[in-house]
Each structure stands twice: as C-alpha cells, then as structure tokens.
Design an enzyme around this catalytic site. Sequence first.
Site, PDB file in Angstrom:
ATOM      1  N   SER A 126       4.744   1.472   4.982  1.00 58.00           N
ATOM      2  CA  SER A 126       4.018   2.586   5.618  1.00 58.00           C
ATOM      3  C   SER A 126       4.477   2.809   7.046  1.00 58.00           C
ATOM      4  O   SER A 126       4.754   1.874   7.791  1.00 58.00           O
ATOM      5  CB  SER A 126       2.515   2.301   5.634  1.00 58.00           C
ATOM      6  OG  SER A 126       2.045   2.163   4.330  1.00 58.00           O
ATOM      7  N   TRP A 156      -0.067  -0.255   9.651  1.00 59.73           N
ATOM      8  CA  TRP A 156      -1.020  -0.815   8.668  1.00 59.73           C
ATOM      9  C   TRP A 156      -0.405  -2.020   7.956  1.00 59.73           C
ATOM     10  O   TRP A 156      -0.588  -2.167   6.745  1.00 59.73           O
ATOM     11  CB  TRP A 156      -1.439   0.220   7.622  1.00 59.73           C
ATOM     12  CG  TRP A 156      -1.746   1.602   8.116  1.00 59.73           C
ATOM     13  CD1 TRP A 156      -1.185   2.769   7.672  1.00 59.73           C
ATOM     14  CD2 TRP A 156      -2.692   1.983   9.116  1.00 59.73           C
ATOM     15  NE1 TRP A 156      -1.711   3.831   8.349  1.00 59.73           N
ATOM     16  CE2 TRP A 156      -2.653   3.381   9.238  1.00 59.73           C
ATOM     17  CE3 TRP A 156      -3.572   1.262   9.940  1.00 59.73           C
ATOM     18  CZ2 TRP A 156      -3.440   4.089  10.133  1.00 59.73           C
ATOM     19  CZ3 TRP A 156      -4.359   1.962  10.827  1.00 59.73           C
ATOM     20  CH2 TRP A 156      -4.294   3.357  10.912  1.00 59.73           C
ATOM     21  N   THR A 158      -0.302  -5.467   6.638  1.00 60.87           N
ATOM     22  CA  THR A 158      -1.113  -6.653   6.329  1.00 60.87           C
ATOM     23  C   THR A 158      -0.275  -7.899   6.620  1.00 60.87           C
ATOM     24  O   THR A 158       0.920  -7.927   6.315  1.00 60.87           O
ATOM     25  CB  THR A 158      -1.503  -6.633   4.833  1.00 60.87           C
ATOM     26  OG1 THR A 158      -2.194  -5.427   4.549  1.00 60.87           O
ATOM     27  CG2 THR A 158      -2.381  -7.827   4.466  1.00 60.87           C
ATOM     28  N   GLN A 336     -28.429  -1.184  -1.896  1.00 60.82           N
ATOM     29  CA  GLN A 336     -29.690  -0.491  -2.195  1.00 60.82           C
ATOM     30  C   GLN A 336     -30.703  -1.465  -2.812  1.00 60.82           C
ATOM     31  O   GLN A 336     -31.889  -1.459  -2.463  1.00 60.82           O
ATOM     32  CB  GLN A 336     -29.409   0.686  -3.156  1.00 60.82           C
ATOM     33  CG  GLN A 336     -30.568   1.624  -3.370  1.00 60.82           C
ATOM     34  CD  GLN A 336     -30.904   2.444  -2.121  1.00 60.82           C
ATOM     35  OE1 GLN A 336     -30.111   2.524  -1.192  1.00 60.82           O
ATOM     36  NE2 GLN A 336     -32.100   2.989  -2.091  1.00 60.82           N
ATOM     37  N   GLY A 339     -32.376  -3.530  -0.351  1.00 58.62           N
ATOM     38  CA  GLY A 339     -33.242  -2.829   0.616  1.00 58.62           C
ATOM     39  C   GLY A 339     -32.760  -3.085   2.038  1.00 58.62           C
ATOM     40  O   GLY A 339     -31.556  -3.154   2.295  1.00 58.62           O
ATOM     41  N   GLU A 363      -2.024   0.220  -0.880  1.00 59.14           N
ATOM     42  CA  GLU A 363      -1.081   0.118  -2.011  1.00 59.14           C
ATOM     43  C   GLU A 363      -1.110   1.392  -2.878  1.00 59.14           C
ATOM     44  O   GLU A 363      -0.973   1.344  -4.097  1.00 59.14           O
ATOM     45  CB  GLU A 363      -1.289  -1.169  -2.800  1.00 59.14           C
ATOM     46  CG  GLU A 363      -1.017  -2.376  -1.905  1.00 59.14           C
ATOM     47  CD  GLU A 363      -0.622  -3.646  -2.598  1.00 59.14           C
ATOM     48  OE1 GLU A 363      -0.209  -3.612  -3.761  1.00 59.14           O
ATOM     49  OE2 GLU A 363      -0.723  -4.699  -1.934  1.00 59.14           O
ATOM     50  N   GLU A 367      -5.572   9.045  -5.030  1.00 58.72           N
ATOM     51  CA  GLU A 367      -4.880  10.308  -5.350  1.00 58.72           C
ATOM     52  C   GLU A 367      -3.444  10.005  -5.803  1.00 58.72           C
ATOM     53  O   GLU A 367      -2.957  10.599  -6.774  1.00 58.72           O
ATOM     54  CB  GLU A 367      -4.893  11.243  -4.122  1.00 58.72           C
ATOM     55  CG  GLU A 367      -6.282  11.773  -3.748  1.00 58.72           C
ATOM     56  CD  GLU A 367      -7.209  10.751  -3.070  1.00 58.72           C
ATOM     57  OE1 GLU A 367      -6.707   9.698  -2.594  1.00 58.72           O
ATOM     58  OE2 GLU A 367      -8.428  10.982  -3.014  1.00 58.72           O
TER      59      GLU A 367
HETATM   60  N1  CAA Z   1       9.742   2.065 -11.012  1.00 54.77           N
HETATM   61  C1  CAA Z   1      11.039   2.409 -10.887  1.00 54.77           C
HETATM   62  N2  CAA Z   1      11.455   3.564 -10.330  1.00 54.77           N
HETATM   63  C2  CAA Z   1      10.510   4.408  -9.886  1.00 54.77           C
HETATM   64  C3  CAA Z   1       9.145   4.128  -9.982  1.00 54.77           C
HETATM   65  C4  CAA Z   1       8.761   2.889 -10.578  1.00 54.77           C
HETATM   66  N3  CAA Z   1       7.474   2.517 -10.702  1.00 54.77           N
HETATM   67  N4  CAA Z   1       8.446   5.154  -9.462  1.00 54.77           N
HETATM   68  C5  CAA Z   1       9.362   6.067  -9.046  1.00 54.77           C
HETATM   69  N5  CAA Z   1      10.595   5.602  -9.314  1.00 54.77           N
HETATM   70  C6  CAA Z   1      11.879   6.265  -9.060  1.00 54.77           C
HETATM   71  C7  CAA Z   1      11.975   7.614  -9.777  1.00 54.77           C
HETATM   72  O1  CAA Z   1      12.423   7.459 -11.115  1.00 54.77           O
HETATM   73  C8  CAA Z   1      12.984   8.339  -8.921  1.00 54.77           C
HETATM   74  O2  CAA Z   1      14.285   7.903  -9.221  1.00 54.77           O
HETATM   75  P1  CAA Z   1      15.408   8.892  -9.847  1.00 54.77           P
HETATM   76  O3  CAA Z   1      15.484  10.065  -8.925  1.00 54.77           O
HETATM   77  O4  CAA Z   1      16.618   8.043  -9.889  1.00 54.77           O
HETATM   78  O5  CAA Z   1      14.890   9.259 -11.211  1.00 54.77           O
HETATM   79  C9  CAA Z   1      12.675   7.814  -7.522  1.00 54.77           C
HETATM   80  O6  CAA Z   1      11.995   6.569  -7.670  1.00 54.77           O
HETATM   81  C10 CAA Z   1      11.825   8.759  -6.699  1.00 54.77           C
HETATM   82  O7  CAA Z   1      10.623   8.944  -7.427  1.00 54.77           O
HETATM   83  P2  CAA Z   1       9.729  10.248  -7.268  1.00 54.77           P
HETATM   84  O8  CAA Z   1      10.581  11.459  -7.378  1.00 54.77           O
HETATM   85  O9  CAA Z   1       8.595  10.104  -8.228  1.00 54.77           O
HETATM   86  O10 CAA Z   1       9.259  10.120  -5.756  1.00 54.77           O
HETATM   87  P3  CAA Z   1       8.151  10.911  -4.953  1.00 54.77           P
HETATM   88  O11 CAA Z   1       8.675  11.220  -3.614  1.00 54.77           O
HETATM   89  O12 CAA Z   1       7.609  12.028  -5.783  1.00 54.77           O
HETATM   90  O13 CAA Z   1       7.010   9.785  -4.715  1.00 54.77           O
HETATM   91  C11 CAA Z   1       5.131   8.419  -5.248  1.00 54.77           C
HETATM   92  C12 CAA Z   1       6.421   9.084  -5.729  1.00 54.77           C
HETATM   93  C13 CAA Z   1       4.553   7.759  -6.489  1.00 54.77           C
HETATM   94  C14 CAA Z   1       4.134   9.409  -4.684  1.00 54.77           C
HETATM   95  C15 CAA Z   1       5.487   7.346  -4.170  1.00 54.77           C
HETATM   96  O14 CAA Z   1       5.956   7.924  -2.985  1.00 54.77           O
HETATM   97  C16 CAA Z   1       4.327   6.414  -3.853  1.00 54.77           C
HETATM   98  O15 CAA Z   1       4.040   5.497  -4.620  1.00 54.77           O
HETATM   99  N6  CAA Z   1       3.647   6.616  -2.712  1.00 54.77           N
HETATM  100  C17 CAA Z   1       2.599   5.716  -2.267  1.00 54.77           C
HETATM  101  C18 CAA Z   1       3.151   4.612  -1.414  1.00 54.77           C
HETATM  102  C19 CAA Z   1       2.233   3.443  -1.340  1.00 54.77           C
HETATM  103  O16 CAA Z   1       1.710   2.968  -2.323  1.00 54.77           O
HETATM  104  N7  CAA Z   1       2.069   2.932  -0.125  1.00 54.77           N
HETATM  105  C20 CAA Z   1       1.282   1.757   0.069  1.00 54.77           C
HETATM  106  C21 CAA Z   1       1.766   1.006   1.243  1.00 54.77           C
HETATM  107  S1  CAA Z   1       2.012  -0.696   0.990  1.00 54.77           S
HETATM  108  C22 CAA Z   1       0.533  -1.454   1.276  1.00 54.77           C
HETATM  109  O17 CAA Z   1      -0.498  -0.850   1.351  1.00 54.77           O
HETATM  110  C23 CAA Z   1       0.616  -2.934   1.334  1.00 54.77           C
HETATM  111  C24 CAA Z   1      -0.397  -3.635   2.130  1.00 54.77           C
HETATM  112  O18 CAA Z   1      -0.106  -4.068   3.239  1.00 54.77           O
HETATM  113  C25 CAA Z   1      -1.709  -3.928   1.521  1.00 54.77           C
END
Ligand code: CAA
Length: 395
Positions: A126, A156, A158, A336, A339, A363, A367
């Site tokens: 992030s 952010w 962790t 709740q 109380g 993670e 949405e």
């Molecule tokens: N496994 C393998 N490949 C994957 C995949 C998966 N699960 N998901 C996507 N891909 C691949 C796709 O196939 C694509 O590859 P190709 O072009 O070769 O086919 C490539 O990755 C890009 O994928 P998208 O076109 O789907 O990408 P997008 O820009 O539309 O984004 C998304 C997809 C799911 C929204 C992604 O950006 C996402 O997961 N966003 C959220 C990020 C997140 O979870 N952040 C959390 C931060 S970490 C955290 O919180 C840890 C902590 O400290 C607690």
Amino acid sequence: MVFELNEEQLAVQAAARDFAQQELKQGVIERDSKMQFPTEHIKAMGELGFLGMMVSPEYGGGGMDTISYVLAMEEISKVDNSCSVCMSVNNSLVCWGLETFGSADQKDKYLTKLATGEWIGAFCLSEPEAGSDATSQRTTAIDMGDHYLLNGTKNWITNGGTSSVHLVIAQTDKEKGHRGINALIVETSWDGVVVGAKEDKLGIRSSDTHTIMYNDVKVPKENRIGEDGFGFKFAMKVLSGGRIGIAAQALGIAGGAYELAVAYSNERKAFGKPINQHQAIAFKIADMATEIEAAKLMVYRAAYLKDKHLNYDAASAMAKVFASDVAMRHTVEAVQIHGGYGFVKEYHVERLMRDAKITQIYEGTSEIQRIVISREILRNNNLYLPTLPLDMAKV
Ligand code: CAA
C-alpha cells in the site's frame, strides 16, 4: 458434517486457545489503550511455533496445513488481534510468499529466521496513492545492473516498526504496467530505510502500523522474488492466501464476542431472570451462532481448497467478505447485550467491536473482494457453483 478435524488440528486449536486465554488475555486492555506492541507475547508465539506454522520443518516451521493455521488464528483473534495480525502477515504473506516463490538462497537466508520469529516480516504494497488500485505503484525500483535502487513511500504497514525484513512491491518499468512491477526482499537495517510515526488507530491499537520511506536503498538483484516483472502477480497470489488468515481473524473476533455475550447473558439478570431467557436476547444469540457457523464453513472451506491445491481465489475473498461482515455485525450485538458494561473499556467487547472494522478494510476492502469474486465467476463462464460438494469444487 463437512469438516472433521483430525487429532493434530484439534491439538493446535487447544494449544492456541490455552495460550490466548492464559497468556494474551491478561494485559490486553492495557496494551490496547497504551498502543503498546506485545513484544514479549510475539516472542513467545515464535517459540511456540505460531509465526511459521505452514513453513516446512526444513526451514524451522511447523509443516502444518492451512486448516490448522486458521484454527490457531481464530483462537488468538478471540483475545488479541494485534497479536493475530502480526501472526497473519508473518505466516501467510511473508513466509508463504518466500517459501512458495523465493529462491533456495533467499529461503536459506531469510525463511528460517522468519518462521521461528527471530525476525518478523512486513508486506509493503500500500502507498498513499495506491491502495485498492495496487497496480498504480509510485515506489520505484530502478535497475542499476547488479542492484535495484529503491525509492518511495509505503503506508499502513503492519509490523512496520518491529520487522527486520520487508517484502516491497515496486515499479521497475512503468511502460509495462503491472508486468513492470517487482517484489524485493529488503532488510530494514540497510541504509535508506526510514520508519515513520506509528499510527494511532481505532482498533488493533497495539499492532505496529507505520509509514515507511525508502530513500536510495540499494537492493541486490538476488533479492528479487521470481522473474523480472513477477511482483504484481506475486502480490496477488500472496494476498489470496492472506485473505484466508484475515477471514479467520474476523471469525475469531465474532466468536470471541459471542462467547463473552453468552457468558454475560447467563449471569446478568433482569426482570427476575437471566437476560438470555428473554426472547429479545435469545434471538440475538441465535442469529450470532447461525452466522458464525456459516462464516466458519466458508473460512475452513477456503483453507481446505488451498491445502488441496485447488483454486481458492474466490473462496478466500468470499470468506473474508462474509466473515468480516459477521464480525462487525455481531460485535455490535455483543456490546448491545452487555448494555452499559459493553460501552466501557473494562469489558472486552468494545475492543473487539473496534478491532472488527479493519477486517473489512485490510488485505483488500470488501469492495475489492467483490471485484475478485465477480471476476472469478465471469472467468469461469459463470460456472462458479459454491453449492457443489467440496471434492467437486474444482475451478
Ligand atoms: N493470481 C495470479 N494472478 C493474478 C491474480 C491472482 N490472484 N489476480 C490478478 N492476477 C493477474 C491478472 O491475471 C493480470 O495478469 P495478466 O494481465 O497477465 O492476465 C494481472 O494480475 C493484473 O490483474 P488485473 O487486471 O485484475 O488488475 P487490476 O488493476 O484490475 O487490479 C485488483 C486487480 C484485484 C483490484 C488488485 O489491484 C487488488 O487486489 N487490489 C487490492 C490490494 C490489496 O489487497 N491491498 C491490501 C494491502 S496489503 C495489507 O493490507 C497487509 C497488511 O499489512 C495487513
């Protein structure tokens, strides 16, 4: 019954429950209010094997399955979610990512220390302007021949202040979009790694969340995970498993609140009888039990699919989205039922309610999980049928 836990899984569950109730419970309220990182408890968790549960014994891990890991996460999350998020990141993002995609040298150098808790890991994806839209990385890893020059800011994070190793996702070639992103192993003792202020959060307050700056950090080429340009897919694959851990955390939060609410409703009397003898409270308890049971099946099923090496991308997203909503809804109900007592810090339910919120955000927000689920359905020509028996659920 769909899931029958084996003896090893039951033993892990019992050990985690004992540890959480006997070691973590005491002082958890004070640690939360002081934002005090549970250093000694995390050390003990490393010694007990909770920080590298799924890592093979060759690298100092427990060699356990994902179901055992989920059971332990659930029990620890009933009590202390600052400990369980540290556990989740270290196990399912950092250790699993390194063991599955790292080179033999990377595993030798880093995995044993991380699996035993001698070192703690952080996952740095992030950014201030790239949260849900993870391909828009601004952090750069410029190819300098024998090393990458890393510059940028992550937020952010962790375990940000306590980790010795970061897995950093950074853009090497902007022209290539997500195929120009790399995942790099960075030691926090290296020049140019700067830890920013600790975040003052609504929940999981004693977990260690920081902004991290990388200023001209030299990262040797051998510290890149996988082929050039594999970083984004690495992040997606790692997060898919990580979401099972967070779903288990949410399940634990809901379960912890439920146990407290049931116990309180047995003791507390109103109008001449325990409050759970009144239908208004009894129905709340029935709803909590029903939805927690449903969440449990989804979380265990996602873990089962991972253990069977079947596609679990949609299952983990479904488990997280559902379990985190259950955690939020039923921690509110637990408050709740308590109380006025539910509203004060002396009782644990208000903390669990605050902790629940982050499970709908980190993670991947709820949405984002819906994006992942809907894309999996469409990718499979609408053939994702969640009601199939487990062994037929090959997607
Ligand atoms: N496994 C393998 N490949 C994957 C995949 C998966 N699960 N998901 C996507 N891909 C691949 C796709 O196939 C694509 O590859 P190709 O072009 O070769 O086919 C490539 O990755 C890009 O994928 P998208 O076109 O789907 O990408 P997008 O820009 O539309 O984004 C998304 C997809 C799911 C929204 C992604 O950006 C996402 O997961 N966003 C959220 C990020 C997140 O979870 N952040 C959390 C931060 S970490 C955290 O919180 C840890 C902590 O400290 C607690």
